[in-house]
Design a protein around this motif. Sequence first.
Motif, PDB file in Angstrom:
ATOM      1  N   PHE A   1       0.802  -1.224   0.000  1.00 29.40           N
ATOM      2  CA  PHE A   1       0.000   0.000   0.000  1.00 29.40           C
ATOM      3  C   PHE A   1       0.838   1.279   0.000  1.00 29.40           C
ATOM      4  CE2 PHE A   1      -1.978  -3.385   2.599  1.00 29.40           C
ATOM      5  CZ  PHE A   1      -3.017  -3.719   1.746  1.00 29.40           C
ATOM      6  N   HIS A   2       2.091   1.215  -0.474  1.00 33.42           N
ATOM      7  CA  HIS A   2       2.936   2.411  -0.448  1.00 33.42           C
ATOM      8  C   HIS A   2       2.417   3.500  -1.375  1.00 33.42           C
ATOM      9  CE1 HIS A   2       6.474   1.603   2.090  1.00 33.42           C
ATOM     10  NE2 HIS A   2       6.223   0.332   1.825  1.00 33.42           N
ATOM     11  N   HIS A   3       1.937   3.115  -2.564  1.00 33.10           N
ATOM     12  CA  HIS A   3       1.502   4.108  -3.555  1.00 33.10           C
ATOM     13  C   HIS A   3       0.251   3.588  -4.248  1.00 33.10           C
ATOM     14  CE1 HIS A   3       1.387   6.634  -7.127  1.00 33.10           C
ATOM     15  NE2 HIS A   3       2.280   7.439  -6.554  1.00 33.10           N
ATOM     16  N   PRO A   4      -0.883   4.274  -4.123  1.00 33.57           N
ATOM     17  CA  PRO A   4      -2.130   3.758  -4.706  1.00 33.57           C
ATOM     18  C   PRO A   4      -2.028   3.466  -6.195  1.00 33.57           C
ATOM     19  CG  PRO A   4      -2.582   5.611  -3.251  1.00 33.57           C
ATOM     20  CD  PRO A   4      -1.089   5.534  -3.386  1.00 33.57           C
ATOM     21  N   GLY A   5      -1.334   4.322  -6.936  1.00 33.57           N
ATOM     22  CA  GLY A   5      -1.258   4.143  -8.374  1.00 33.57           C
ATOM     23  C   GLY A   5      -0.477   2.925  -8.800  1.00 33.57           C
ATOM     24  N   ALA A   6       0.379   2.392  -7.905  1.00 31.85           N
ATOM     25  CA  ALA A   6       1.189   1.225  -8.235  1.00 31.85           C
ATOM     26  C   ALA A   6       0.520  -0.089  -7.833  1.00 31.85           C
ATOM     27  CB  ALA A   6       2.551   1.325  -7.552  1.00 31.85           C
ATOM     28  N   MET A   7      -0.611  -0.001  -7.161  1.00 30.30           N
ATOM     29  CA  MET A   7      -1.289  -1.205  -6.702  1.00 30.30           C
ATOM     30  C   MET A   7      -2.024  -1.897  -7.835  1.00 30.30           C
ATOM     31  SD  MET A   7      -2.935   0.277  -3.148  1.00 30.30           S
ATOM     32  CE  MET A   7      -3.960  -1.191  -2.928  1.00 30.30           C
ATOM     33  N   ASP A   8      -2.295  -3.171  -7.659  1.00 25.65           N
ATOM     34  CA  ASP A   8      -3.264  -3.830  -8.529  1.00 25.65           C
ATOM     35  C   ASP A   8      -4.562  -3.033  -8.411  1.00 25.65           C
ATOM     36  OD1 ASP A   8      -4.319  -6.506  -9.904  1.00 25.65           O
ATOM     37  OD2 ASP A   8      -5.727  -5.949  -8.308  1.00 25.65           O
TER      38      ASP A   8
ATOM     39  N   LYS B   1      11.210  -5.081  -7.740  1.00 24.52           N
ATOM     40  CA  LYS B   1      10.696  -3.853  -8.359  1.00 24.52           C
ATOM     41  C   LYS B   1       9.352  -3.484  -7.761  1.00 24.52           C
ATOM     42  CE  LYS B   1       9.350  -1.938 -12.857  1.00 24.52           C
ATOM     43  NZ  LYS B   1       9.217  -2.219 -14.312  1.00 24.52           N
ATOM     44  N   ALA B   2       8.491  -4.481  -7.558  1.00 26.55           N
ATOM     45  CA  ALA B   2       7.178  -4.220  -6.984  1.00 26.55           C
ATOM     46  C   ALA B   2       7.281  -3.706  -5.548  1.00 26.55           C
ATOM     47  CB  ALA B   2       6.324  -5.485  -7.030  1.00 26.55           C
ATOM     48  N   SER B   3       8.351  -4.084  -4.849  1.00 29.71           N
ATOM     49  CA  SER B   3       8.534  -3.640  -3.467  1.00 29.71           C
ATOM     50  C   SER B   3       9.045  -2.209  -3.379  1.00 29.71           C
ATOM     51  CB  SER B   3       9.518  -4.570  -2.746  1.00 29.71           C
ATOM     52  OG  SER B   3       8.978  -5.861  -2.582  1.00 29.71           O
ATOM     53  N   PHE B   4       9.979  -1.832  -4.260  1.00 28.55           N
ATOM     54  CA  PHE B   4      10.668  -0.554  -4.101  1.00 28.55           C
ATOM     55  C   PHE B   4      10.217   0.546  -5.048  1.00 28.55           C
ATOM     56  CE2 PHE B   4      13.514  -3.522  -1.991  1.00 28.55           C
ATOM     57  CZ  PHE B   4      13.831  -2.809  -0.840  1.00 28.55           C
ATOM     58  N   ALA B   5       9.790   0.208  -6.263  1.00 27.47           N
ATOM     59  CA  ALA B   5       9.402   1.261  -7.213  1.00 27.47           C
ATOM     60  C   ALA B   5       8.231   2.106  -6.703  1.00 27.47           C
ATOM     61  CB  ALA B   5       9.078   0.647  -8.579  1.00 27.47           C
TER      62      ALA B   5
ATOM     63  N   ARG C   1       9.001   6.076 -16.296  1.00 30.90           N
ATOM     64  CA  ARG C   1       8.917   4.619 -16.183  1.00 30.90           C
ATOM     65  C   ARG C   1       9.946   4.133 -15.162  1.00 30.90           C
ATOM     66  NH1 ARG C   1      12.232   5.751 -20.387  1.00 30.90           N
ATOM     67  NH2 ARG C   1      14.106   4.455 -20.662  1.00 30.90           N
ATOM     68  N   SER C   2       9.723   2.936 -14.653  1.00 31.97           N
ATOM     69  CA  SER C   2      10.653   2.331 -13.705  1.00 31.97           C
ATOM     70  C   SER C   2      11.322   1.123 -14.347  1.00 31.97           C
ATOM     71  CB  SER C   2       9.946   1.918 -12.418  1.00 31.97           C
ATOM     72  OG  SER C   2       8.914   0.994 -12.675  1.00 31.97           O
ATOM     73  N   GLU C   3      12.548   0.868 -13.927  1.00 27.08           N
ATOM     74  CA  GLU C   3      13.308  -0.275 -14.419  1.00 27.08           C
ATOM     75  C   GLU C   3      13.996  -0.957 -13.250  1.00 27.08           C
ATOM     76  OE1 GLU C   3      16.087   1.049 -17.344  1.00 27.08           O
ATOM     77  OE2 GLU C   3      14.550   1.453 -18.871  1.00 27.08           O
ATOM     78  N   VAL C   4      14.376  -2.214 -13.447  1.00 29.34           N
ATOM     79  CA  VAL C   4      15.117  -2.953 -12.433  1.00 29.34           C
ATOM     80  C   VAL C   4      16.157  -3.816 -13.121  1.00 29.34           C
ATOM     81  CG1 VAL C   4      13.425  -4.850 -12.429  1.00 29.34           C
ATOM     82  CG2 VAL C   4      14.924  -4.526 -10.453  1.00 29.34           C
ATOM     83  N   HIS C   5      17.311  -3.920 -12.521  1.00 31.39           N
ATOM     84  CA  HIS C   5      18.301  -4.877 -13.002  1.00 31.39           C
ATOM     85  C   HIS C   5      19.138  -5.364 -11.825  1.00 31.39           C
ATOM     86  CE1 HIS C   5      20.858  -1.205 -13.155  1.00 31.39           C
ATOM     87  NE2 HIS C   5      21.836  -2.043 -12.878  1.00 31.39           N
ATOM     88  N   GLY C   6      19.696  -6.560 -11.987  1.00 36.21           N
ATOM     89  CA  GLY C   6      20.498  -7.150 -10.926  1.00 36.21           C
ATOM     90  C   GLY C   6      21.794  -7.714 -11.473  1.00 36.21           C
ATOM     91  N   GLU C   7      22.787  -7.801 -10.611  1.00 41.09           N
ATOM     92  CA  GLU C   7      24.081  -8.355 -10.998  1.00 41.09           C
ATOM     93  C   GLU C   7      24.683  -9.097  -9.809  1.00 41.09           C
ATOM     94  OE1 GLU C   7      26.817  -5.099 -11.860  1.00 41.09           O
ATOM     95  OE2 GLU C   7      25.446  -3.738 -10.818  1.00 41.09           O
ATOM     96  N   PHE C   8      25.554 -10.060 -10.113  1.00 42.12           N
ATOM     97  CA  PHE C   8      26.183 -10.884  -9.089  1.00 42.12           C
ATOM     98  C   PHE C   8      27.684 -10.651  -9.061  1.00 42.12           C
ATOM     99  CE2 PHE C   8      22.508 -13.767 -10.156  1.00 42.12           C
ATOM    100  CZ  PHE C   8      21.869 -13.645  -8.936  1.00 42.12           C
ATOM    101  N   ALA C   9      28.270 -10.922  -7.903  1.00 42.63           N
ATOM    102  CA  ALA C   9      29.721 -11.059  -7.762  1.00 42.63           C
ATOM    103  C   ALA C   9      29.979 -12.417  -7.118  1.00 42.63           C
ATOM    104  CB  ALA C   9      30.297  -9.932  -6.918  1.00 42.63           C
ATOM    105  N   HIS C  10      31.158 -12.984  -7.392  1.00 41.47           N
ATOM    106  CA  HIS C  10      31.443 -14.353  -6.985  1.00 41.47           C
ATOM    107  C   HIS C  10      32.639 -14.417  -6.046  1.00 41.47           C
ATOM    108  CE1 HIS C  10      29.290 -14.434 -10.827  1.00 41.47           C
ATOM    109  NE2 HIS C  10      28.703 -15.524 -10.351  1.00 41.47           N
TER     110      HIS C  10
END
Length: 351
Positions: free
Chosen positions: A108-115, A200-204, A220-229
Amino acid sequence: MTEPGRKSSYRVVQWATGNIGSRTLRGAAEHPQLEVVGVLVHSADKSGLDAGELCGLAPLGVHATTEAADVLGLKPDCVLYTPRELDADAVCALLTAGINVVATRTDFHHPGAMDQSLRRRIEAACAEGGSSIHSTGSSPGFVTEALPLVLASVQRRLDGLLIEEFADLSRRPSPGLLFDVMGFGGRHDTFDERRLASLKASFAPSLRVVADALGLPVERSEVHGEFAHALSRTTIAAGVLEAGSVAAQRVTVAWKQGGRDVLRFRATWYCTTELDRSWDLRDTGWRLTVDGDAPLDVTIRFPVAPENAAATYPAYTANRAVNAVPWVVAADPGIRTTADLPHVVSPFAQS
């Protein structure tokens, strides 16, 4: 925006008593303006237990129930809603009955982002009951909404904001979370798309609260992830990371305008600093970098000894929810964001 009235006490019910819920329950019991009148639990073995026993306090004379009808019958001012899974029917029933809700869930952080079907149900319930609902916590919440708005108050031009979260997970004894859920110790190089979508759904939506409040024209919003080993075999509290396995991960959620990042949240979670990538790893905490006509670089560390982390860290999420109760009770009916509420200011009990 509505200031809390002159009520001397607010009757609250704690809904679920997991890691965060037990802490919000304790916080409510110790808050000088809140009176715990009920507890909703989901397991039969907790039913009937005293609320104090469920949060490490002396008996409070309030006993837990598994029945939502019992909560409705108590007619509290507010429910602290902290379950793992959202029960939309239960939330709507609370709101329809005139019971306000403060949630540590991210729904419920942002009404416009909800289903939008859920949004319509929630707004109709708030209108019928004259109640309000608010999502908050530490991250998302405090660091992605409240603190950025404060830092922006000393700007007249804001070109960009980066919120970074760092978490050293090497001492966390949670193999199920680290290995099974987060994917540490694996041999993969790309993120699962479902997990990225969930983050993305949690933070955007939380970042969008800031964008809207400041009038930033994001598109618009975007999300990307990366790993280190891991460079070598490493033993952590949760188990063993083999050389070449995932030992750190970084996820960035951004709101963009004209191809440019305007607001960014970047989480860096790591289990060792011996990595195959040169990341700027910092102690557990946050860093906020403001690019504007009054540039800022703010670092917040969590000065908590490893042996005290499990007992302390839930407070960062739970306490803001507890402190927000009077403000949410006083708010106009509807889904209320951080920007809708005044600064959450909490009185402290006299020692």
